[in-house]
Motif scaffolding. Structure first.
Motif, PDB file in Angstrom:
ATOM      1  N   PHE A  52     -43.602  -5.393 -47.605  1.00  0.00           N
ATOM      2  CA  PHE A  52     -44.628  -6.439 -47.617  1.00  0.00           C
ATOM      3  C   PHE A  52     -44.259  -7.465 -48.671  1.00  0.00           C
ATOM      4  CE2 PHE A  52     -46.841  -2.800 -45.868  1.00  0.00           C
ATOM      5  CZ  PHE A  52     -47.482  -3.367 -44.788  1.00  0.00           C
TER       6      PHE A  52
ATOM      7  N   ALA B  53     -43.149  -0.099 -48.063  1.00  0.00           N
ATOM      8  CA  ALA B  53     -44.043   0.996 -47.689  1.00  0.00           C
ATOM      9  C   ALA B  53     -43.294   2.120 -46.989  1.00  0.00           C
ATOM     10  CB  ALA B  53     -45.162   0.470 -46.796  1.00  0.00           C
TER      11      ALA B  53
ATOM     12  N   SER C 199     -51.517  10.539 -49.789  1.00  0.00           N
ATOM     13  CA  SER C 199     -52.059   9.220 -49.467  1.00  0.00           C
ATOM     14  C   SER C 199     -51.131   8.128 -50.002  1.00  0.00           C
ATOM     15  CB  SER C 199     -53.438   9.097 -50.107  1.00  0.00           C
ATOM     16  OG  SER C 199     -54.139   8.079 -49.474  1.00  0.00           O
ATOM     17  N   GLY C 200     -50.837   7.140 -49.151  1.00  0.00           N
ATOM     18  CA  GLY C 200     -50.003   6.029 -49.596  1.00  0.00           C
ATOM     19  C   GLY C 200     -48.528   6.273 -49.424  1.00  0.00           C
ATOM     20  N   SER C 201     -48.141   7.406 -48.799  1.00  0.00           N
ATOM     21  CA  SER C 201     -46.710   7.686 -48.685  1.00  0.00           C
ATOM     22  C   SER C 201     -46.061   6.900 -47.545  1.00  0.00           C
ATOM     23  CB  SER C 201     -46.481   9.184 -48.518  1.00  0.00           C
ATOM     24  OG  SER C 201     -47.284   9.682 -47.468  1.00  0.00           O
ATOM     25  N   GLY C 202     -46.850   6.221 -46.721  1.00  0.00           N
ATOM     26  CA  GLY C 202     -46.258   5.372 -45.687  1.00  0.00           C
ATOM     27  C   GLY C 202     -46.424   5.911 -44.283  1.00  0.00           C
ATOM     28  N   LYS C 203     -47.303   6.891 -44.097  1.00  0.00           N
ATOM     29  CA  LYS C 203     -47.453   7.507 -42.782  1.00  0.00           C
ATOM     30  C   LYS C 203     -48.052   6.525 -41.765  1.00  0.00           C
ATOM     31  CE  LYS C 203     -50.219  10.724 -44.388  1.00  0.00           C
ATOM     32  NZ  LYS C 203     -50.427  10.252 -45.757  1.00  0.00           N
ATOM     33  N   SER C 204     -49.160   5.900 -42.141  1.00  0.00           N
ATOM     34  CA  SER C 204     -49.806   4.987 -41.192  1.00  0.00           C
ATOM     35  C   SER C 204     -48.922   3.791 -40.888  1.00  0.00           C
ATOM     36  CB  SER C 204     -51.134   4.489 -41.749  1.00  0.00           C
ATOM     37  OG  SER C 204     -52.016   5.551 -41.938  1.00  0.00           O
ATOM     38  N   ILE C 205     -48.222   3.328 -41.904  1.00  0.00           N
ATOM     39  CA  ILE C 205     -47.364   2.159 -41.698  1.00  0.00           C
ATOM     40  C   ILE C 205     -46.255   2.496 -40.702  1.00  0.00           C
ATOM     41  CG2 ILE C 205     -45.770   0.568 -42.841  1.00  0.00           C
ATOM     42  CD1 ILE C 205     -48.650   0.001 -43.549  1.00  0.00           C
TER      43      ILE C 205
ATOM     44  N   PRO D 235     -49.454  -5.658 -39.885  1.00  0.00           N
ATOM     45  CA  PRO D 235     -49.977  -6.992 -40.207  1.00  0.00           C
ATOM     46  C   PRO D 235     -48.833  -8.004 -40.268  1.00  0.00           C
ATOM     47  CG  PRO D 235     -50.159  -5.495 -42.088  1.00  0.00           C
ATOM     48  CD  PRO D 235     -49.753  -4.676 -40.926  1.00  0.00           C
TER      49      PRO D 235
ATOM     50  N   GLN E 172     -57.313   6.462 -37.755  1.00  0.00           N
ATOM     51  CA  GLN E 172     -57.865   7.266 -38.836  1.00  0.00           C
ATOM     52  C   GLN E 172     -59.395   7.168 -38.932  1.00  0.00           C
ATOM     53  OE1 GLN E 172     -55.258   6.265 -42.005  1.00  0.00           O
ATOM     54  NE2 GLN E 172     -56.061   7.735 -43.434  1.00  0.00           N
TER      55      GLN E 172
ATOM     56  N   GLU F  75     -54.223  10.891 -38.515  1.00  0.00           N
ATOM     57  CA  GLU F  75     -55.309  11.648 -39.145  1.00  0.00           C
ATOM     58  C   GLU F  75     -56.579  11.611 -38.313  1.00  0.00           C
ATOM     59  OE1 GLU F  75     -55.609  11.241 -43.316  1.00  0.00           O
ATOM     60  OE2 GLU F  75     -53.669  10.253 -43.495  1.00  0.00           O
TER      61      GLU F  75
ATOM     62  N   HIS G 220     -52.864  15.095 -43.562  1.00  0.00           N
ATOM     63  CA  HIS G 220     -52.685  15.508 -44.941  1.00  0.00           C
ATOM     64  C   HIS G 220     -52.567  17.018 -45.039  1.00  0.00           C
ATOM     65  CE1 HIS G 220     -54.677  11.718 -46.374  1.00  0.00           C
ATOM     66  NE2 HIS G 220     -53.684  11.851 -47.225  1.00  0.00           N
TER      67      HIS G 220
ATOM     68  N   PRO H 221     -45.545   2.043 -55.139  1.00  0.00           N
ATOM     69  CA  PRO H 221     -44.413   1.598 -54.305  1.00  0.00           C
ATOM     70  C   PRO H 221     -43.763   0.300 -54.784  1.00  0.00           C
ATOM     71  CG  PRO H 221     -46.507   1.427 -53.113  1.00  0.00           C
ATOM     72  CD  PRO H 221     -46.792   2.170 -54.380  1.00  0.00           C
TER      73      PRO H 221
HETATM   74  N1  LIG Z   1     -51.006  -4.980 -45.655  1.00  0.00           N
HETATM   75  C1  LIG Z   1     -50.371  -4.396 -46.685  1.00  0.00           C
HETATM   76  N2  LIG Z   1     -49.845  -5.167 -47.675  1.00  0.00           N
HETATM   77  C2  LIG Z   1     -49.194  -4.597 -48.714  1.00  0.00           C
HETATM   78  N3  LIG Z   1     -49.032  -3.280 -48.864  1.00  0.00           N
HETATM   79  C3  LIG Z   1     -49.533  -2.457 -47.915  1.00  0.00           C
HETATM   80  C4  LIG Z   1     -50.230  -2.975 -46.778  1.00  0.00           C
HETATM   81  N4  LIG Z   1     -50.625  -1.937 -46.026  1.00  0.00           N
HETATM   82  C5  LIG Z   1     -50.199  -0.820 -46.649  1.00  0.00           C
HETATM   83  N5  LIG Z   1     -49.538  -1.130 -47.788  1.00  0.00           N
HETATM   84  C6  LIG Z   1     -48.929  -0.176 -48.706  1.00  0.00           C
HETATM   85  O1  LIG Z   1     -48.079   0.671 -47.998  1.00  0.00           O
HETATM   86  C7  LIG Z   1     -48.133   1.974 -48.543  1.00  0.00           C
HETATM   87  C8  LIG Z   1     -48.258   2.996 -47.452  1.00  0.00           C
HETATM   88  O2  LIG Z   1     -49.498   2.880 -46.802  1.00  0.00           O
HETATM   89  P1  LIG Z   1     -49.959   3.821 -45.609  1.00  0.00           P
HETATM   90  O3  LIG Z   1     -51.246   3.279 -45.088  1.00  0.00           O
HETATM   91  O4  LIG Z   1     -48.864   4.002 -44.641  1.00  0.00           O
HETATM   92  O5  LIG Z   1     -50.251   5.193 -46.352  1.00  0.00           O
HETATM   93  P2  LIG Z   1     -50.667   6.567 -45.686  1.00  0.00           P
HETATM   94  O6  LIG Z   1     -49.548   7.489 -45.919  1.00  0.00           O
HETATM   95  O7  LIG Z   1     -51.106   6.348 -44.283  1.00  0.00           O
HETATM   96  O8  LIG Z   1     -51.863   6.982 -46.591  1.00  0.00           O
HETATM   97  P3  LIG Z   1     -53.256   7.636 -46.167  1.00  0.00           P
HETATM   98  O9  LIG Z   1     -53.007   9.083 -46.106  1.00  0.00           O
HETATM   99  O10 LIG Z   1     -54.167   7.276 -47.290  1.00  0.00           O
HETATM  100  O11 LIG Z   1     -53.658   7.048 -44.863  1.00  0.00           O
HETATM  101  C9  LIG Z   1     -49.296   2.017 -49.515  1.00  0.00           C
HETATM  102  O12 LIG Z   1     -48.782   2.098 -50.815  1.00  0.00           O
HETATM  103  C10 LIG Z   1     -49.987   0.705 -49.340  1.00  0.00           C
HETATM  104  O13 LIG Z   1     -50.360   0.208 -50.583  1.00  0.00           O
END
Ligand SMILES: Nc1ncnc2c1ncn2[C@@H]1O[C@H](COP(=O)(O)OP(=O)(O)OP(=O)(O)O)[C@@H](O)[C@H]1O
Ligand SMILES: [Mg+2]
Lengths: 296, 316, 325
Positions: free
Chosen positions: C16, C22, C42-48, C58, C95, C178, C211, C276
């Motif tokens: 980003f 991410a 949380s935040g490890s990048g799974k959803s991305i 986005p 989620q 999730e 998780h 990150p």
């Molecule tokens: N639109 C964005 N702009 C900048 N950074 C982003 C954006 N969306 C996500 N991130 C970053 O990407 C990283 C991974 O996010 P992600 O949503 O994939 O986490 P996750 O593993 O799905 O966590 P969770 O278990 O909480 O859902 C996070 O550190 C978040 O801050």
């Protein structure tokens, strides 16, 4: 700053200064606020410096110099009676801004007073808010016109009419933030500790309403300048001998075809002022009161 | 639904009573002897007496208030001092004209406001967005009587596209009606549209970030359906709540605009009442317009309820 | 190991605005009909990662690498082709069941709409199909429910509706991000059963993000473990539980709650994941790793095979040490 580190408790003043610096820095980074400050600021500076810019009497007739378009000699031209438009627009600015400012001042005093009574004491809340609802049910400018029509044309009339119209709106804003503030933990604590109402209100609650109040007042200023223009266009504000911007537009209107500048220039003056105030208000809201903001 | 309408109407009653009291009280704001102010310095004592009797000023205050409310209940707003006819009749005779222009202007407002607001949000942070934001700000910052004058010079005097003023009833000549009402309706709309642009833009930006928009995209829907159906349906609700405010500003504006364009509606009726110190007309006009707006706001509430299933359909 | 992968992600990197990365160099496969689990804090990048596969990141995101679905590169194809794949070939469950349905349209509208974008059929037929789908995901009285608005349904019900939407065109791949986190435990178990059932009945491949290691043990065939934007271990489910290769995985297993415990979040590894935008040098897990040695700080270890069908990104992986005497 250095004595700050030694003192066990930073003084109120230094705290206030530090927080002011913090807000100023954030405001300076806000584009909307900056642009608004530049626009509104230049209008204010021009208004204050009027005596230095032109010494011409705004009402001095000069029949030989009628309808002179803007030129080196007459920067903004002359009107149907040969009066200097530069002088008239600048002097009109003083009147329009003074009326706007007076409306803002009345809003600050009565808006806070009524809002505090309604929001903090709650005893008169129902009555005051019903009254505010009723006043706000009228279309704003229409009510101002009605009141001004009864009071008879004068600058004081415009001020009173516009104050009556906008004070209920300001009081509502104040009341809403007071009702939030009075539930805050430290306010409850102060109350439990037996502090007097007046003290709680002044020291703990009102500072919390400051941000929304400032935002509201900058918009009230914008509305007031705009609505005063309508009132004076209709001949309900100051008499033609002290022309405000609305009067200038009304007078120029007859000569729109031959001398469009007579109408266009005062209109631009209003637009720049109101635009500046609106931008200022937007910027203040973004920085001071992010709750009111929808998008980032 | 019926109980909702009834309860909203009941809620409006105390406001209506206060609103009419304020309108009634306006005549007491006249400094000094109202009759002298109305009659002018040349009025004879008989004439002044006549004015007092006409306005009921010779009665004690409580009698005046009682008479005012009894008459109000009968739909009697008093008699115009200059026209000599009942205020109510004059207002009703003129209102179709004002209502027609108000609707025309409202349609323009919604079309312009929604489309610029959407354009801005869909091009967030690009130049289109900036231009639309500036347009919206200018809209709320320009005096609308001034804008009308400038438009007259531009479109009537210089370009000659539309007449400088006057009014042709729709029933007589629809094209003529359009020609005479377009400038005033546009002058009113351009300002309100700014308000609507801002609301539409910020709401749409917020809605586009919602999870259900992502769901709509995940279904494989084309972008125009995602925006035009899923997003727009949610943007419409705040827009509907704005309509009341827009109409209120619009009716305020019509006093000056109708006078400028020579349109014989309620606006110019009140405009001349002001210059003639025709107080019964001013009071009646204020009350008439405000009551109409209050009722309209109830209709808008109903519409809002109909639009939002979360309110319309109760959860099980 | 046998069939060609349905989804093949290679060197996927999502960042980003150049500051936050991410997802970094992620490579994994989903085979037809298998359930691949993705775990990580949380935040490890799974959803991305999941959104990258859907093409729903986005607009601020920059994506590199390749994502092959049925041998077509999703990142290289025109947006209109990708859009037609979405919903029809790849379905996704999000989620947040409470906010993922449009509040102003009925359930029926939202399901039939998903059917009608991809298939020619009458509204009536689509409506019948929607009702069947609701029945399949275990919603009683489906005909009546179709008339309901989202706010009239509970969270579990809404998530079932989301599953019905995702299944509406019988996709080959279902991504479930999730799907159970926001729901209470009994509903969680029901939904997992439902996913398992779908897999058996239709051979749908599933990418399940969670998780919860307990959930993984119950349904996953293989698991990808993510830590601070990287895949740190990838393994068959039995090997993962029996012989975890990465200390982070061990940590996760140590903190695995029972499926029906009420604290499903992974919290017992000491320390927090690095931000990150300011990653430490060397192995990203080093600051929290109980086994850390000097060599860990030198460079980020690559994800390498350490055992049959098991890969890990750790220089101390037992599999590595055993195989190099
Ligand atoms: N639109 C964005 N702009 C900048 N950074 C982003 C954006 N969306 C996500 N991130 C970053 O990407 C990283 C991974 O996010 P992600 O949503 O994939 O986490 P996750 O593993 O799905 O966590 P969770 O278990 O909480 O859902 C996070 O550190 C978040 O801050
Ligand atoms: Mg996630």
């Amino acid at each position: 700053m250095s004595d700050l580190t030694h003192a066990a408790q930073p003084s109120r003043l230094s705290l206030a200064l530090a927080s002011m610096r913090h807000w100023l820095r954030r405001l300076a980074a806000n584009r909307s606020f900056l642009l608004g400050a530049i626009l509104f600021g230049s209008i204010c500076v021009l208004t204050l410096l009027t005596p230095l810019i032109t010494s011409v009497d705004p009402n001095a007739l000069s029949v030989r110099n009628r309808f002179k378009p803007p030129s080196d000699q007459y920067l903004l031209g002359t009107d149907n009676l040969g009066r200097d438009m530069l002088s008239r627009v600048l002097n009109g600015a003083r009147l329009s801004l003074s009326i706007g400012f007076a409306v803002v001042a009345l809003n600050a005093v009565f808006g806070v007073f009524l809002g505090a009574i309604a929001g903090y004491y709650r005893r008169l809340d129902d009555l005051l808010m019903r009254l505010a609802d009723a006043l706000m049910a009228f279309p704003a400018v229409l009510l101002a016109i009605g009141i001004a029509a009864a009071l008879g044309p004068s600058a004081a009339t415009a001020i009173i009419a516009l104050a009556v119209v906008y004070i209920p709106r300001t009081a509502r804003v104040v009341r809403a933030s007071i009702m939030v503030a009075r539930e805050l933990d430290y306010v409850q604590a102060a109350r439990a500790a037996g502090a007097r109402d007046g003290r709680i209100l002044w020291h703990h609650i009102l500072p919390n309403c400051l941000a929304p109040l400032i935002v509201q007042l900058s918009f009230v200023f914008a509305y007031a300048v705009l609505s005063e223009a309508v009132l004076s266009f209709l001949g309900l504000s100051a008499p033609p001998t002290q022309p405000s911007w609305g009067v200038l537009i009304a007078e120029g209107r007859t000569y729109m075809r031959e001398a469009a500048w007579l109408t266009v220039i005062p209109g631009i003056a209003i637009a720049v002022t109101v635009l500046g105030l609106n931008l200022l208000g937007d910027g203040l809201r973004d920085v001071l009161d992010p709750r009111m903001k929808v998008e980032q | 639904m019926i109980s909702f309408v009834v309860s909203r109407l009941l809620q409006a009653i105390p406001i209506l009573i206060l609103v009419s009291l304020i309108a009634f009280g306006i005549i007491y704001l006249i400094p000094g002897d109202a009759a002298v102010v109305i009659g002018g310095p040349s009025a004879t004592p008989e004439e002044l007496e006549q004015i007092r009797r006409n306005l009921g000023l010779d009665q004690p205050l409580h009698v005046q208030i009682a008479t005012f409310y009894i008459n109000l209940f009968k739909g009697d707003l008093g008699r115009s001092l200059t026209l000599g006819i009942p205020v109510m009749d004059a207002l009703i005779a003129r209102s179709p004209i004002t209502i027609g222009i108000a609707i025309y202007s409202l349609v323009l407002t919604i079309v312009i406001g929604l489309s610029t607001g959407m354009l801005a949000a869909l091009n967030h942070n690009r130049w289109i967005d900036q231009a639309a934001t500036l347009f919206a700000l200018l809209g709320v910052s320009l005096p609308n009587f001034w804008l009308s004058l400038v438009m007259i010079v531009l479109f009537s005097v210089m370009l000659g596209w539309l007449p400088t003023g006057g009014y042709i009833p729709f029933t007589q000549d629809p094209i003529g009606w359009l020609r005479t009402t377009t400038l005033p309706a546009a002058a009113l709309a351009l300002l309100q549209a700014g308000l609507l642009t801002r609301i539409t833009r910020s709401t749409l930006l917020e809605v586009l970030n919602q999870d259900y928009i992502r769901t709509a995209r995940a279904k494989g829907l084309p972008e125009w359906i995602v925006v035009g159906r899923h997003a727009l349906a949610n943007v419409m609700m705040p827009v509907v709540t704005m309509v009341g405010l827009v109409l209120s500003v619009l009716l305020s504006g019509s006093i000056v605009i109708e006078s400028i364009f020579g349109i014989p509606g309620i606006g110019s009726l009140l405009g001349s009442a002001i210059s003639n110190r025709d107080y019964p007309m001013i009071q009646g006009g204020l009350l008439f317009v405000t009551t109409a707006l209050l009722l309209l706001n109830i209709v808008i509430d109903l519409l809002y309820t109909a639009l939002d299933p979360r309110i319309r359909v109760k959860g099980r | 190991m046998t069939a060609a992968p349905l989804l093949s992600v290679r060197d996927l990197t999502v960042s980003f605005g150049g500051r936050v990365t991410a997802v970094r160099d992620a490579s994994f496969d989903v085979r037809p009909g298998e359930l691949l689990g993705v775990v990580g804090e949380s935040g490890s990048g799974k959803s991305i990662t999941a959104l990258a596969v859907m093409g729903l990141l986005p607009p601020t995101a920059t994506v590199t690498g390749s994502i092959l679905f049925d041998e077509q590169d999703l990142l290289a194809m025109p947006r209109s082709r990708l859009r037609k794949l979405r919903g029809r070939e790849i379905g996704m469950i999000f989620q947040e069941p409470m906010t993922s349905l449009n509040p102003v349209f009925t359930i029926g509208d939202q399901i039939t709409e998903a059917i009608l974008v991809h298939e020619r059929m009458s509204r009536k037929a689509a409506w019948d199909r929607a009702s069947e789908l609701l029945e399949k995901v275990g919603i009683p009285a489906p005909r009546r429910r179709l008339q309901d608005y989202p706010h009239q349904l509970s969270g579990g019900m809404r998530q079932r509706v989301m599953i019905a939407i995702a299944l509406s065109s019988s996709p080959k791949l279902l991504i479930a991000d999730e799907p159970t986190t926001a729901l209470d435990v009994t509903i969680q178990a029901q939904l997992l059963d439902l996913l398992n059932q779908l897999r058996e009945d239709f051979g749908t491949a599933i990418l399940l993000i969670t998780h919860n290691m307990g959930v993984m043990a119950e349904v996953a065939d293989r698991v990808v473990v993510m830590y601070a934007s990287r895949i740190v271990e990838q393994s068959g489910i039995f090997d993962l539980f029996d012989r975890p290769q990465h200390p982070y995985t061990e940590g996760l297993l140590g903190s695995t709650p029972e499926l029906d415990a009420d604290t499903p979040r992974l919290r017992t590894i000491a320390g927090t994941m690095p931000n990150p935008s300011e990653l430490p040098p060397g192995c990203l897990f080093a600051p929290r790793c109980p086994k850390v040695v000097d060599a860990c700080l030198a460079a980020q270890p690559a994800l390498v095979p350490v055992a049959p069908d098991q890969r890990a990104a750790c220089i101390l992986a037992p599999g590595l040490i055993e195989s190099t005497p």
